[in-house]
Write a protein that holds these residues in place. Structure first.
Motif, PDB file in Angstrom:
ATOM      1  N   TYR A  70       0.833  -1.093   0.027  1.00  0.00           N
ATOM      2  CA  TYR A  70       0.079  -0.062  -0.030  1.00  0.00           C
ATOM      3  C   TYR A  70       0.832   1.245  -0.098  1.00  0.00           C
ATOM      4  O   TYR A  70       0.628   2.262  -0.766  1.00  0.00           O
ATOM      5  N   THR A  82       2.383   2.267  -3.353  1.00  0.00           N
ATOM      6  CA  THR A  82       1.242   2.550  -4.480  1.00  0.00           C
ATOM      7  C   THR A  82       1.099   4.078  -4.687  1.00  0.00           C
ATOM      8  O   THR A  82       0.907   4.656  -3.844  1.00  0.00           O
ATOM      9  N   TYR A  91      -0.886   7.050  -7.041  1.00  0.00           N
ATOM     10  CA  TYR A  91      -1.990   7.324  -7.833  1.00  0.00           C
ATOM     11  C   TYR A  91      -1.832   8.774  -8.436  1.00  0.00           C
ATOM     12  O   TYR A  91      -1.345   9.625  -7.904  1.00  0.00           O
ATOM     13  N   TRP A 125      -4.144   6.931 -12.963  1.00  0.00           N
ATOM     14  CA  TRP A 125      -3.353   5.982 -13.011  1.00  0.00           C
ATOM     15  C   TRP A 125      -2.791   5.606 -11.718  1.00  0.00           C
ATOM     16  O   TRP A 125      -2.733   5.881 -10.777  1.00  0.00           O
ATOM     17  N   ARG A 126      -2.350   4.110 -11.505  1.00  0.00           N
ATOM     18  CA  ARG A 126      -1.920   3.493 -10.434  1.00  0.00           C
ATOM     19  C   ARG A 126      -0.490   2.971 -10.739  1.00  0.00           C
ATOM     20  O   ARG A 126      -0.480   2.211 -11.805  1.00  0.00           O
ATOM     21  N   TRP A 127       0.371   3.462  -9.784  1.00  0.00           N
ATOM     22  CA  TRP A 127       1.846   2.484 -10.106  1.00  0.00           C
ATOM     23  C   TRP A 127       1.970   2.052  -8.788  1.00  0.00           C
ATOM     24  O   TRP A 127       1.839   2.529  -7.791  1.00  0.00           O
ATOM     25  N   VAL A 128       2.619   0.888  -9.001  1.00  0.00           N
ATOM     26  CA  VAL A 128       3.113  -0.090  -7.614  1.00  0.00           C
ATOM     27  C   VAL A 128       4.422  -0.074  -7.956  1.00  0.00           C
ATOM     28  O   VAL A 128       4.962  -0.677  -8.620  1.00  0.00           O
ATOM     29  N   SER A 182       0.208  -2.205 -12.397  1.00  0.00           N
ATOM     30  CA  SER A 182       0.165  -0.842 -12.543  1.00  0.00           C
ATOM     31  C   SER A 182      -0.373  -0.307 -14.147  1.00  0.00           C
ATOM     32  O   SER A 182      -0.467  -1.124 -15.048  1.00  0.00           O
ATOM     33  N   LEU A 208      -6.794  -3.591 -13.018  1.00  0.00           N
ATOM     34  CA  LEU A 208      -6.430  -2.668 -11.929  1.00  0.00           C
ATOM     35  C   LEU A 208      -7.374  -3.443 -10.619  1.00  0.00           C
ATOM     36  O   LEU A 208      -7.365  -2.859  -9.431  1.00  0.00           O
ATOM     37  N   MET A 258      -8.467   2.224  -3.024  1.00  0.00           N
ATOM     38  CA  MET A 258      -7.482   3.355  -3.285  1.00  0.00           C
ATOM     39  C   MET A 258      -7.364   3.792  -1.587  1.00  0.00           C
ATOM     40  O   MET A 258      -8.142   4.543  -1.041  1.00  0.00           O
TER      41      MET A 258
END
Length: 141
Positions: A7, A10, A12, A20-23, A45, A87, A104
């Motif tokens: 978490y 991550t 956003y 967008w989501r990047w891990v 991601s 996602l 989120m």
């Protein structure tokens, strides 16, 4: 490494067209009490076009997460996606087969939800048919 670290890794980002989501974590580093976290969606991601967002909810804003043998407090909002979207991390109550929810974990769920709703509304208003989905036929009326 634990779920809490996933978490924390991550990020956003919201643009005028996409969420967008990047891990920023290697799936090989993710484990829970020494057991690998095998759900690859946790590490996915990518982008979600705003017009595909079905809903944004802050119903479960403040809750305890039970993960890896320990509880920790989270604040979150939930974005409903098309079923099976890469996602999506969880199933809604009415989803029988495919995951369709993306939690989120953010500090201000209501504030983030308001900004996302505003961006989503602007995108939907700009679409030719106003339905929230692009029309390949244009305006037929």
């Amino acid at each position: 490494s634990s779920l809490r670290e996933v978490y924390a890794a991550t990020i956003y980002a919201l643009t005028n067209r996409n969420l967008w989501r990047w891990v920023e974590m290697d799936p090989l580093d993710g484990s829970c009490m020494g057991i690998p976290l095998l759900d690859p969606h946790m590490y996915a991601s990518g982008a979600l076009p705003l017009e595909l967002i079905k809903s944004i909810s802050t119903d479960n804003v403040d809750q305890q997460e039970q993960a890896c043998g320990s509880c920790f407090r989270t604040t979150q909002l939930t974005v409903r996606l098309p079923p099976g979207h890469r996602l999506a991390l969880a199933k809604s109550a009415d989803s029988r087969r495919y995951k369709d929810l993306m939690p989120m974990y953010v500090d201000d769920p209501e504030g983030v939800a308001a900004v996302m709703e505003s961006a989503r509304s602007a995108v939907q208003a700009a679409l030719p048919n106003g339905s929230g989905l692009p029309s390949i036929f244009g305006n037929l009326s």
